[in-house]
Write an enzyme that holds these catalytic residues in place. Structure first.
Site, PDB file in Angstrom:
ATOM      1  N   VAL A 202       0.833  -1.210   0.000  1.00 51.36           N
ATOM      2  CA  VAL A 202       0.000   0.000   0.000  1.00 51.36           C
ATOM      3  C   VAL A 202       0.867   1.258   0.000  1.00 51.36           C
ATOM      4  O   VAL A 202       0.561   2.253  -0.659  1.00 51.36           O
ATOM      5  CB  VAL A 202      -0.987  -0.017   1.196  1.00 51.36           C
ATOM      6  CG1 VAL A 202      -1.914   1.183   1.145  1.00 51.36           C
ATOM      7  CG2 VAL A 202      -1.800  -1.303   1.183  1.00 51.36           C
ATOM      8  N   CYS A 203       2.000   1.193   0.712  1.00 50.93           N
ATOM      9  CA  CYS A 203       2.897   2.357   0.784  1.00 50.93           C
ATOM     10  C   CYS A 203       3.458   2.705  -0.587  1.00 50.93           C
ATOM     11  O   CYS A 203       3.551   3.871  -0.962  1.00 50.93           O
ATOM     12  CB  CYS A 203       4.065   2.071   1.721  1.00 50.93           C
ATOM     13  SG  CYS A 203       3.546   1.621   3.358  1.00 50.93           S
ATOM     14  N   SER A 204       3.806   1.667  -1.339  1.00 46.50           N
ATOM     15  CA  SER A 204       4.400   1.894  -2.664  1.00 46.50           C
ATOM     16  C   SER A 204       3.374   2.510  -3.589  1.00 46.50           C
ATOM     17  O   SER A 204       3.695   3.014  -4.654  1.00 46.50           O
ATOM     18  CB  SER A 204       4.885   0.557  -3.237  1.00 46.50           C
ATOM     19  OG  SER A 204       5.815  -0.020  -2.349  1.00 46.50           O
ATOM     20  N   ASP A 205       2.145   2.465  -3.154  1.00 44.64           N
ATOM     21  CA  ASP A 205       0.992   2.869  -3.935  1.00 44.64           C
ATOM     22  C   ASP A 205       0.448   4.221  -3.511  1.00 44.64           C
ATOM     23  O   ASP A 205      -0.611   4.604  -3.963  1.00 44.64           O
ATOM     24  CB  ASP A 205      -0.089   1.819  -3.635  1.00 44.64           C
ATOM     25  CG  ASP A 205      -0.777   1.331  -4.872  1.00 44.64           C
ATOM     26  OD1 ASP A 205      -0.154   1.416  -5.908  1.00 44.64           O
ATOM     27  OD2 ASP A 205      -1.917   0.867  -4.743  1.00 44.64           O
TER      28      ASP A 205
END
Lengths: 191, 202
Positions: B93-96
């Protein structure tokens, strides 16, 4: 008591039915297959309705689009490659629209995996996307499509009898408008 | 009869309890290839906030991936500041999340705001990770050492040493005007942050 049992069984089955799509190990749509079952909302604007050959309100399925070939891009506003490819996909749209033999036969739509309507709108405004984009806020379509990485392209050929077939799919690697159009034309055998 | 009824409900509750363990939904960009670590669904929030809306934001100085150090109080009287804490580099989710903020620089500018992205990862890790996102217009800061000290000041350091997925909007007076300690497994909808930014000028 029988009634209670029947009620709880129905409720259990309903819940299982709801949970199943979330846990099912769906796979990415591949050439030769049909699309997973999902609906999209009929666009609100008359321009987008006209582009897709749809009318009224409610939902539709991709094979109902008035076209011979539909290019579906599963993308996300949050995906760097989708952002990078956006201008090139817009060019593909313009290339199709300015080619008389293709204009009414080939359409493009985008599905924003996990994107809210606001996020889809933000992406559309940022890149001035000329074709319809649809939100998939709860990842329902994304899950049905095997939780593919983005961007993921699916080329769907629609037959005269309303049946359809995936003729090409690919993860990323968008080669630019002309090569991609060539690829789509070959895969769909659209003359 | 009561017992059987009870069994039915136990079965139902048991089934419902499976729901939270269904894998969290996310869409990973092909930009990260196969390098994103897919963990389990985590406890939504695992810390206790140390600040409130209306309170003065604790000041901090952190090193930036681009070099140098950034100090929050330097922006007092000048800019609104958004802090985006994300749990860890190379996670789904963070990479997103930050790549989305990267295309809305205009919205931040319209609201006279800047953005700091913060994680508890060290600079080289953040360098490699954020390089996959394209060129970011906002500073990415490392709260690596002393580990999570800034996150702790705000009350968003989780018990396993990563941070919450949290957004703070701080006005030009240094007052916190919006807090969203989000479910760590989900990306905060963009409209909530934009709504908070637009409220600042009103």
């Amino acid at each position: 008591m029988k009634k209670t049992f029947a009620h709880s069984m129905i409720l259990t089955l309903l819940i299982l039915f709801m949970v199943y799509p979330a846990v099912a190990d769906n796979k990415a749509p591949q050439k030769g297959e049909t699309l997973p079952a999902f609906n999209l909302p009929i666009p609100k604007t008359s321009a987008e309705k006209a582009y897709l050959g749809l009318s009224g309100e409610g939902v539709f399925k991709i094979p109902q689009i008035k076209a011979k070939v539909v290019i579906v891009e599963i993308y996300s506003m949050y995906c760097p490659f989708c952002q990078k490819d956006a201008p090139g996909i817009n060019e593909l749209y313009h290339l199709i629209e300015k080619t008389p033999g293709l204009k009414n036969k080939m359409k493009i739509i985008g599905i924003g995996a996990g994107n809210t309507p606001f996020e889809v709108d933000t992406f559309k405004k940022t890149y001035q996307v000329p074709f319809p984009l649809f939100p998939d806020k709860d990842f329902t379509i994304h899950k049905a499509c095997g939780e593919v990485r983005t961007p993921y392209f699916i080329v769907v050929k629609i037959n005269d009898d309303g049946s359809h077939r995936i003729v090409h799919s690919q993860l990323g690697d968008y080669p630019g408008p002309e090569p991609f159009l060539d690829l789509v034309l070959k895969a769909s055998e659209l003359k | 009869m009561q017992t059987k009824k009870c069994i039915h409900w136990i079965g139902l509750v048991g089934l419902l309890s499976v729901l939270p363990f269904c894998q969290t939904a996310f869409a990973t960009s092909d930009a990260f290839k196969e390098n994103i670590y897919k963990g389990e669904t985590l406890k939504p929030v695992d810390s206790k906030l140390m600040v409130n809306v209306g309170s003065q934001a604790p000041d901090f100085t952190l090193p930036s991936v681009a070099g140098g150090k950034m100090t929050l109080s330097r922006y007092r009287g000048g800019k609104n500041v958004v802090l985006s804490f994300v749990p860890a580099a190379w996670t789904p989710v963070c990479s997103d999340q930050w790549p989305g903020y990267n295309i809305i620089k205009g919205i931040f500018e319209q609201n006279d705001a800047i953005l700091f992205g913060i994680t508890v990862d060290n600079i080289p890790t953040l360098f490699a990770w954020t390089n996959q996102m394209g060129k970011l217009w906002f500073p990415v800061l490392s709260d690596f050492w002393p580990h999570g000290a800034v996150a702790k000041k705000f009350g968003v350091l989780r018990s396993d040493g990563v941070t919450e997925r949290a957004l703070f909007v701080i006005d030009k007076k240094g007052i916190i005007r919006y807090i969203d300690v989000h479910d760590i497994n989900k990306r905060p909808p963009l409209e909530d942050l934009v709504g908070a930014l637009e409220k600042l000028g009103k």
